[in-house]
Design a protein around this motif. Structure first.
Motif, PDB file in Angstrom:
ATOM      1  N   SER A 250     -10.076 -50.767  -1.681  1.00 27.47           N
ATOM      2  CA  SER A 250      -9.622 -49.647  -0.840  1.00 27.47           C
ATOM      3  C   SER A 250      -8.284 -50.053  -0.231  1.00 27.47           C
ATOM      4  CB  SER A 250     -10.627 -49.396   0.277  1.00 27.47           C
ATOM      5  OG  SER A 250     -10.549 -50.456   1.238  1.00 27.47           O
ATOM      6  N   ASP A 251      -7.551 -49.100   0.326  1.00 21.57           N
ATOM      7  CA  ASP A 251      -6.243 -49.404   0.913  1.00 21.57           C
ATOM      8  C   ASP A 251      -6.343 -50.483   1.993  1.00 21.57           C
ATOM      9  OD1 ASP A 251      -5.132 -47.650  -0.794  1.00 21.57           O
ATOM     10  OD2 ASP A 251      -4.731 -46.059   0.656  1.00 21.57           O
ATOM     11  N   ALA A 252      -7.355 -50.369   2.859  1.00 20.07           N
ATOM     12  CA  ALA A 252      -7.518 -51.329   3.961  1.00 20.07           C
ATOM     13  C   ALA A 252      -7.845 -52.722   3.423  1.00 20.07           C
ATOM     14  CB  ALA A 252      -8.611 -50.854   4.908  1.00 20.07           C
ATOM     15  N   GLU A 253      -8.746 -52.778   2.427  1.00 17.30           N
ATOM     16  CA  GLU A 253      -9.117 -54.075   1.829  1.00 17.30           C
ATOM     17  C   GLU A 253      -7.918 -54.698   1.115  1.00 17.30           C
ATOM     18  OE1 GLU A 253     -13.800 -53.265   0.591  1.00 17.30           O
ATOM     19  OE2 GLU A 253     -12.189 -52.573  -0.719  1.00 17.30           O
ATOM     20  N   PHE A 257      -6.303 -58.314   1.800  1.00 15.10           N
ATOM     21  CA  PHE A 257      -6.275 -59.279   0.692  1.00 15.10           C
ATOM     22  C   PHE A 257      -4.844 -59.789   0.455  1.00 15.10           C
ATOM     23  CE2 PHE A 257      -6.312 -59.760  -4.162  1.00 15.10           C
ATOM     24  CZ  PHE A 257      -6.810 -61.064  -4.115  1.00 15.10           C
ATOM     25  N   LEU A 258      -3.880 -58.858   0.442  1.00 18.84           N
ATOM     26  CA  LEU A 258      -2.477 -59.245   0.225  1.00 18.84           C
ATOM     27  C   LEU A 258      -1.985 -60.151   1.359  1.00 18.84           C
ATOM     28  CD1 LEU A 258      -1.067 -55.832  -1.022  1.00 18.84           C
ATOM     29  CD2 LEU A 258      -1.222 -57.911  -2.385  1.00 18.84           C
ATOM     30  N   LEU A 263       1.409 -61.998   1.216  1.00 13.59           N
ATOM     31  CA  LEU A 263       2.213 -60.927   0.609  1.00 13.59           C
ATOM     32  C   LEU A 263       2.209 -59.684   1.501  1.00 13.59           C
ATOM     33  CD1 LEU A 263       0.843 -61.275  -3.030  1.00 13.59           C
ATOM     34  CD2 LEU A 263       3.044 -62.089  -2.195  1.00 13.59           C
ATOM     35  N   GLU A 264       3.346 -59.011   1.541  1.00  4.98           N
ATOM     36  CA  GLU A 264       3.458 -57.810   2.383  1.00  4.98           C
ATOM     37  C   GLU A 264       3.080 -56.536   1.639  1.00  4.98           C
ATOM     38  OE1 GLU A 264       7.229 -57.506   4.376  1.00  4.98           O
ATOM     39  OE2 GLU A 264       7.021 -59.537   5.177  1.00  4.98           O
ATOM     40  N   GLU A 265       3.352 -56.506   0.339  1.00  3.35           N
ATOM     41  CA  GLU A 265       3.075 -55.274  -0.421  1.00  3.35           C
ATOM     42  C   GLU A 265       2.720 -55.606  -1.853  1.00  3.35           C
ATOM     43  OE1 GLU A 265       6.574 -52.803  -0.632  1.00  3.35           O
ATOM     44  OE2 GLU A 265       7.861 -54.501  -1.065  1.00  3.35           O
TER      45      GLU A 265
END
Length: 364
Positions: A250-253, A257-258, A263-265
């Motif tokens: 999902s977007d939040a996960e 994780f990043l 990592l930023e994106e």
């Protein structure tokens, strides 16, 4: 340009399909876009733009419509594709209509993933793909030229086209890409009328292993950078394996994780940003209760042409554009607040639209 289209090329086992699957998993739901599922090799991806959610909250919009990028995957491109080896030749026609090419290059060692050429060498791989694109262009240039020669007797425009096509043929025969052919401005315009593959801008996606995170750097990536610099192309290092993992979250996960990896994106976001920059594209925004929407245009587009992206009637009946910068929309909580504080500019059709302009068009 309603949406940016990129063709993905690369040899088998370089991570191209992994990347494509990751792109399309994170992609927009197909039902939002007509014709999205006609071909399994086409994926539509939404462009991440945090500005839209902020404007939507201010306008209380019912929906948000981001800009999109269409990726076309060229399966089966192998050595000899232009002579009918693999499925490459059939698919090369698919990318003739794209705006740019994303060339996936393997920059990782892995004994479990066999390389079709027997070993990892990104520069050799680039040369193999480039030769297939050159041969495909040569065939098209020769066919077009022979047709044009019949019309060229007594037709000035056709004669000029033949002259440019002959230069292109000579260049391609020297196994050189058309984007390295020096032409006058007029000749370049003529050449751009034909969808030559080697005349398109290229972005090299250097695919690295997870060991190279978070810098994405290794000696193979460096080689690709040196090669790309000579032809004025851009390199975006990515880790297709990581993109695939992120694509399942999902977007939040995904964000969490990043961040855990430093990592930023996502690489997908970096790839899309680099594609926009490579082609000189920007987005302007319209917002209201119905929707907040991003519109893709070329940098340097005047206001009346930008209005034409929404509907041709807006361009024909253009009166003026009320322009507020994104920052001022947020600072003054919307259009009414920006107007009260003198931050809403009334612009004519010659106004050059800037990235992030929030525009309301007036027309008759």
């Amino acid at each position: 340009m309603s949406n940016l289209t990129c063709g993905i090329v690369g040899l088998p086992n370089v991570g191209k399909s992994t990347l494509f699957n990751a792109l399309t998993k994170k992609g927009a739901p197909a039902e939002n876009y007509p014709f999205c599922t006609i071909d399994p090799n086409v994926g539509i991806v939404e462009v991440s733009d945090p500005r839209l959610a902020k404007l939507s909250a201010i306008s209380k919009s019912k929906k948000i419509i981001p800009a999109t990028v269409t990726f076309v995957d060229i399966a089966g491109l192998v050595k000899g594709a232009s002579e009918g080896q693999g499925l490459g030749n059939k698919f090369l026609t698919n990318i003739r209509e794209t705006d740019a090419i994303v060339h996936v290059v393997r920059c990782f060692e892995n004994d479990d993933v066999i390389h079709v050429e027997g070993g990892v060498d990104p520069i050799r791989d680039i040369a193999i793909i480039n030769l297939e694109l050159i041969l495909s262009d040569l065939q098209m240039a020769e066919n077009t030229c022979s047709k044009m020669e019949k019309q060229a007797r007594g037709n000035k425009e056709a004669a000029e086209a033949v002259s440019v096509l002959k230069k292109a043929i000579e260049h391609l025969n020297g196994e050189k890409l058309l984007r390295t052919l020096s032409l006058s401005e007029e000749e370049s315009k003529i050449l751009s009328l034909y969808p030559f593959l080697t005349n398109k801008k290229v972005l090299y996606a250097a695919n690295v292993s997870e060991d190279c995170l978070p810098t994405f750097e290794n000696p193979l990536v460096q080689k690709v950078r040196e090669f790309a610099a000579k032809e004025g192309s851009v390199v975006v290092p990515i880790c297709a394996k990581l993109e695939e993992e992120v694509g399942q979250l999902s977007d939040a996960e995904a964000k969490e994780f990043l961040q855990s990896l430093g990592l930023e994106e996502t690489g997908l976001n970096r790839l899309v940003k680099a594609s926009f920059s490579l082609l000189g594209l920007i987005t302007y925004i319209t917002t209201g209760e119905i929707e907040t929407k991003a519109w893709t245009i070329r940098s340097g587009t005047p206001a009346n042409e930008a209005a034409g992206k929404i509907h041709s009637d807006l361009q024909k009946g253009f009166i003026r554009a009320e322009v507020i910068s994104f920052d001022n929309m947020v600072k003054y909580h919307g259009r009414a607040g920006a107007r009260e504080n003198g931050k809403a500019a009334s612009e004519g059709k010659e106004y050059i639209v800037k990235d992030g302009d929030v525009i309301l068009f007036f027309h008759n």
